[in-house]
Design a protein around this motif. Structure first.
Motif, short mmCIF file in Angstrom:
data_model
loop_
_atom_site.label_atom_id
_atom_site.label_comp_id
_atom_site.label_asym_id
_atom_site.label_seq_id
_atom_site.Cartn_x
_atom_site.Cartn_y
_atom_site.Cartn_z
N CYS A 50 0.81 -1.23 0.00
CA CYS A 50 0.00 0.00 0.00
C CYS A 50 0.85 1.28 0.00
CB CYS A 50 -0.96 0.00 1.19
SG CYS A 50 -0.19 0.47 2.76
N GLY A 51 2.14 1.16 0.30
CA GLY A 51 3.00 2.34 0.34
C GLY A 51 3.38 2.77 1.74
N LEU B 75 -2.56 5.03 8.59
CA LEU B 75 -3.79 4.92 7.80
C LEU B 75 -5.01 4.78 8.70
CD1 LEU B 75 -1.35 3.18 6.31
CD2 LEU B 75 -3.14 2.64 4.69
N VAL C 185 -8.64 5.07 4.15
CA VAL C 185 -7.42 4.91 3.36
C VAL C 185 -7.04 3.43 3.30
CG1 VAL C 185 -5.00 5.57 3.10
CG2 VAL C 185 -6.66 7.22 4.00
N TYR D 167 -9.15 1.85 0.44
CA TYR D 167 -8.84 2.16 -0.96
C TYR D 167 -7.39 1.87 -1.33
CZ TYR D 167 -6.91 6.98 -0.31
OH TYR D 167 -6.14 8.08 0.00
N LYS D 168 -6.52 1.80 -0.32
CA LYS D 168 -5.13 1.39 -0.60
C LYS D 168 -4.92 -0.11 -0.40
CE LYS D 168 -2.33 5.55 0.00
NZ LYS D 168 -1.11 6.07 0.64
N SER D 169 -5.95 -0.77 0.14
CA SER D 169 -5.91 -2.23 0.36
C SER D 169 -4.73 -2.63 1.24
CB SER D 169 -5.85 -2.99 -0.97
OG SER D 169 -6.18 -4.36 -0.75
N CYS D 170 -4.67 -2.04 2.43
CA CYS D 170 -3.54 -2.25 3.33
C CYS D 170 -3.68 -3.54 4.15
CB CYS D 170 -3.40 -1.06 4.27
SG CYS D 170 -2.05 -1.24 5.46
N ARG E 71 -9.31 6.99 -6.14
CA ARG E 71 -7.96 7.31 -5.66
C ARG E 71 -7.09 6.07 -5.47
NH1 ARG E 71 -9.32 10.68 -0.31
NH2 ARG E 71 -7.08 11.10 -0.33
N GLY E 72 -7.69 4.90 -5.58
CA GLY E 72 -6.98 3.70 -5.17
C GLY E 72 -6.57 2.76 -6.28
N THR E 73 -6.64 1.46 -5.98
CA THR E 73 -6.07 0.43 -6.85
C THR E 73 -6.85 0.24 -8.16
OG1 THR E 73 -7.31 -1.17 -5.51
CG2 THR E 73 -4.98 -0.89 -5.01
#
Length: 500
Positions: free
Chosen positions: A254-255, A259, A263, A266-269, A413-415
């Motif tokens: 996810c970077g 979070l 977040v 949408y970032k799939s953490c 905003r995400g994947t």
């Protein structure tokens, strides 16, 4: 061949007629009609045959075959030479489609020669035609889905959330339903049955059980909210992964950073939802009890069980319980860290594509779903009330909006940013499930499965969809584009994202 058929006919009955050659085509019929005078005891019996007017939807239709002796013994309705529906709608709705047979009684002499009607037809009955049935399938997106799955393996299931009606049920590889009609049916079926490479008779949309991967984070988050171990403002740190035990590291793409729930979705953490899962299991003193609390919440979405849809095949999938782990870890305890892979849809969790689609229907509806079904209307009959009964999940309605907001930003905003369709608000979740197989006795990791789940529009959803492509890699690479295309095709009847 002739002698074998005659001997089989005698075993069935030395007096009653048996089918000798079934389903003659026009050419064969014409040729034999010229010579039938030479064959004493043989006659033609006209009957109707199915005509599947599409070259797709084979897994939905099923096929018709002749009854075997075992079935005749079991069910006295059927006689030698009768036809019966197998697989798909043909099997599920056989009793409506077959109609009611007419019966005519004749008197015969000791030589089996007909000598007239019995009691002037007093006991004769007229045949009743089978009922017309209408299906929920949208023929256009079913066809389009099968085209998108050419040269792939997997399944696509699309459901209308407000009714539970199945809009598309795609399995790949598949076959043309017309090849299982006529004299060549048996030969063609044998060929399909023995195709161990493509397995075209295996309906992956209903039967194939896969680790759901990241889409299961939706469940992890909702259960965490319901159990009040976190809220939408709760933050966790991701260090490009998560150390959940000494020397045990779960990677994340996810970077990293700090979070919150929005977040995290949408970032799939991985780290975010692993923390949520540990808090959920750690809420109760006894881990087995905590696992069952978690399991019951998840099962309320129709997961880990036969869903009760009106198709004759299916699998339960798997949602582990305390009993699962009692068998796996006999004699010693386990904790949330032991089974942490469940948090991100790996571990012991397995789901079929139709279960994934139904999960998204329940999310789209803010906490309820209708049993998925393929029947829309039966002439002169009411459809089963179980298809109009609302199933309410154990998750309160108030917890769905924050989850849906995150799913909406997966596209914004995400994947799934590159999969947007202008003018359509889509909520979705990419997924990549690890794929292992035993080869030569060793556990080998193969290319990941590509998974994508979505519903649209965000408000008043009309379609919920799950796409799974075996060995497809990242969810946003293969399954995601298919989902976006299917949604646009259904809602607009055309495609603007031709680049996908």
């Amino acid at each position: 061949d002739f002698v074998e058929k005659i001997e089989k006919a005698i075993v069935y009955s030395p007096r009653l007629p048996s089918v000798f050659l079934a389903q003659l085509n026009k050419t064969e019929f014409a040729a034999f009609q010229e010579k039938i005078r030479k064959f004493e005891g043989f006659y033609f019996q006209k009957r109707s045959l199915r005509d599947y007017e599409f070259n797709y939807g084979a897994n939905i239709f099923g096929f018709i075959t002749q009854v075997n002796e075992k079935l005749i013994e079991k069910n006295k309705y059927y006689k030698s030479g009768d036809l019966i529906g197998k697989q798909g709608v043909e099997e599920s709705y056989e009793k409506f489609l077959r109609g009611i047979k007419g019966v005519k009684y004749f008197q015969k002499d000791k030589f089996n020669r007909e000598i007239g009607s019995y009691k002037d037809g007093k006991y004769d009955t007229i045949a009743v035609q089978g009922e017309d049935i209408n299906l929920t399938i949208d023929a256009e997106i079913q066809k389009y889905g099968e085209q998108l799955m050419i040269n792939k393996r997997g399944g696509i299931v699309a459901i209308e959330p407000s009714t539970g009606e199945i809009l598309a049920l795609v399995t790949a590889p598949s076959y043309d339903p017309s090849i299982l009609v006529g004299r060549q049916r048996s030969k063609n079926y044998t060929k399909l049955y023995h195709d161990s490479i493509a397995n075209p008779l295996y309906d992956r949309s209903l039967l194939a059980e896969y680790p759901p991967g990241s889409p299961f984070k939706i469940m992890t988050g909702l259960v965490g909210l319901q159990e009040e171990v976190m809220d939408e403002q709760t933050k966790f740190v991701c260090n490009h992964g998560f150390y959940y035990a000494p020397g045990r590291f779960q990677r994340c793409h996810c970077g990293g950073g700090v979070l919150d729930l929005h977040v995290g979705i949408y970032k799939s953490c991985n780290a975010y939802f692993s923390n949520v899962y540990l808090k959920t299991i750690g809420k109760y003193k006894k881990t087995p009890y905590a696992v069952d609390v978690w399991s019951n919440h998840v099962k309320s979405f129709g997961l880990g069980q036969f869903m009760g849809y009106d198709l004759p095949t299916g699998r339960r999938g798997k949602i582990p319980t305390s009993k699962t782990y009692k068998k796996m870890y006999p004699g010693w305890g386990y904790s949330g860290k032991t089974i942490i892979s469940n948090a991100i849809g790996q571990g012991e969790v397995l789901m079929t594509p139709i279960q994934l689609a139904n999960m998204m229907s329940a999310v789209a509806n803010h906490g309820y779903y209708y049993t998925p079904h393929i029947i829309k209307k039966i002439k002169g009959e009411k459809i089963d009330t179980k298809f109009t009964t609302k199933h309410v999940t154990t998750i309160d309605q108030k917890y769905f909006p924050p989850m849906i907001s995150g799913l909406f930003d997966v596209y914004n905003r995400g994947t799934a940013y590159g999969l947007r369709v202008e003018g359509i608000d889509i909520c979705g979740k990419t997924g990549t499930a690890e794929n292992f197989a035993k080869i030569g006795g060793k556990r080998v990791q193969l290319k990941d499965h590509s998974i994508f789940v979505a519903f649209a529009p965000k408000d008043n959803p009309k379609i919920a969809i799950a796409v799974l492509v075996e060995n497809g890699g990242f969810g946003s690479t293969i399954a995601g584009p298919i989902a976006s295309l299917m949604i646009e095709k259904y809602l607009r009847k055309k495609i603007t994202r031709t680049d996908l």
